[in-house]
Write an enzyme that holds these catalytic residues in place. Sequence first.
Site, PDB file in Angstrom:
ATOM      1  CG  ASN A   9      -1.820   1.126   1.415  1.00  0.00           C
ATOM      2  OD1 ASN A   9      -1.886   2.018   0.617  1.00  0.00           O
ATOM      3  ND2 ASN A   9      -2.182   1.312   2.588  1.00  0.00           N
ATOM      4  CD1 TRP A  10       3.256   0.997  -2.910  1.00  0.00           C
ATOM      5  CD2 TRP A  10       3.329   2.182  -4.783  1.00  0.00           C
ATOM      6  NE1 TRP A  10       3.978   0.076  -3.795  1.00  0.00           N
ATOM      7  CE2 TRP A  10       4.052   0.849  -4.934  1.00  0.00           C
ATOM      8  CE3 TRP A  10       3.330   3.031  -5.898  1.00  0.00           C
ATOM      9  CZ2 TRP A  10       4.507   0.641  -6.401  1.00  0.00           C
ATOM     10  CZ3 TRP A  10       3.951   2.771  -7.183  1.00  0.00           C
ATOM     11  CH2 TRP A  10       4.276   1.429  -7.253  1.00  0.00           C
ATOM     12  CE  LYS A  11      -0.103   3.310   4.985  1.00  0.00           C
ATOM     13  NZ  LYS A  11      -0.019   3.401   6.196  1.00  0.00           N
ATOM     14  CG  HIS A  99      -5.611   1.899   5.262  1.00  0.00           C
ATOM     15  ND1 HIS A  99      -5.461   3.070   6.180  1.00  0.00           N
ATOM     16  CD2 HIS A  99      -4.598   0.969   4.993  1.00  0.00           C
ATOM     17  CE1 HIS A  99      -4.219   2.556   6.440  1.00  0.00           C
ATOM     18  NE2 HIS A  99      -3.765   1.436   5.926  1.00  0.00           N
ATOM     19  CD  GLU A 101      -2.851   5.449   6.761  1.00  0.00           C
ATOM     20  OE1 GLU A 101      -2.930   5.587   5.553  1.00  0.00           O
ATOM     21  OE2 GLU A 101      -1.759   4.963   7.716  1.00  0.00           O
ATOM     22  CD  GLU A 171      -3.257  -2.367   7.452  1.00  0.00           C
ATOM     23  OE1 GLU A 171      -2.384  -2.733   6.729  1.00  0.00           O
ATOM     24  OE2 GLU A 171      -4.147  -1.406   7.202  1.00  0.00           O
ATOM     25  N   GLY A 177       2.575   2.672  10.650  1.00  0.00           N
ATOM     26  CA  GLY A 177       3.590   3.344  10.564  1.00  0.00           C
ATOM     27  C   GLY A 177       4.144   4.077  11.938  1.00  0.00           C
ATOM     28  CB  SER A 217       5.407  -1.335  12.055  1.00  0.00           C
ATOM     29  OG  SER A 217       4.841  -0.179  12.044  1.00  0.00           O
TER      30      SER A 217
HETATM   31  P1  PGA Z   1       2.928   0.407   7.645  1.00  0.00           P
HETATM   32  O1  PGA Z   1       1.467   0.731   7.110  1.00  0.00           O
HETATM   33  O2  PGA Z   1       3.417  -0.927   7.050  1.00  0.00           O
HETATM   34  O3  PGA Z   1       3.804   1.588   7.177  1.00  0.00           O
HETATM   35  O4  PGA Z   1       2.712   0.397   9.061  1.00  0.00           O
HETATM   36  C1  PGA Z   1       0.699  -0.468   6.761  1.00  0.00           C
HETATM   37  C2  PGA Z   1      -0.630  -0.005   6.251  1.00  0.00           C
HETATM   38  O5  PGA Z   1      -1.158   1.162   6.571  1.00  0.00           O
HETATM   39  O6  PGA Z   1      -1.480  -0.656   5.355  1.00  0.00           O
END
Ligand code: PGA
Length: 255
Positions: A9-11, A99, A101, A171, A177, A217
């Site tokens: 997931n490149w966000k 997600h 976020e 998650e 993150g 992470s």
């Molecule tokens: P991260 O993100 O590996 O940077 O913790 C995972 C995600 O949000 O899918």
Amino acid sequence: MRKKIVAGNWKMNTTLEEGISLASEIKSKVAEIPSVHNKTEIILAPPFTHLYSVKQAIANSNILLSAQNCASETEGAYTGEVSANMLQSCGCDCVIIGHSERRAYYHETSQILLKKIKQALAKDMRIIFCCGEKLEDREAEKHFSVVEKQLQETVGKLSTTDLKQIVLAYEPVWAIGTGVTASKEQAQEMHAFIRKIIADNFGSAIAEETSILYGGSVKPSNAADLFAQPDVDGGLIGGAALQAESFLSIIKAQL
Ligand code: PGA
């Protein structure tokens, strides 16, 4: 046998040029591991603006393309939104929905997420559906009930046929993150719980076929331990998916 999956997931990262070169590098490094596709499905989820070009960059490989979000409506006057139909027309195989976020910053409720799921299903796309508790939920020992509610209000409302299109991703928000990963025991415990929810709703055969990814992470140094857990079927990778080398190390940890 359910699928093992490593999804990146490149966000909101990379320019178009950087995205194309990252995808191309991943494609060529994956081609050096001949047996990889028998064992692991690889999915890239770049930003919307890169989808079409990344699709070209990964042509003639088994790497799949995912979007990070889709609209809850079909088409029309929704300025700034991107429909499932548009995603499909860019060559997307999958879409990430739910997600944390999106839930936190864009106030996406279960009701909205269910509409998004239905939009993606109508276009025959697979869905990586995310769930996970916040730190305060875990500290209050509400993590199981929070995750159960997130699932019952969304995928719990689908048919058995629809569920075959769903990949789940656990998650924990406190691990995304932050550099703090759930321990392999915490991941396994929650994944087994999620599988039981699916079994109770849809039967154990379909629960056994449903891939449940861990995200939060994941790095080359912890991936093998997490992926070795019986109910962890791979990972949804954020930060470590932005460098071909670390993403590849994580893929290798799944083999
Ligand atoms: P991260 O993100 O590996 O940077 O913790 C995972 C995600 O949000 O899918």
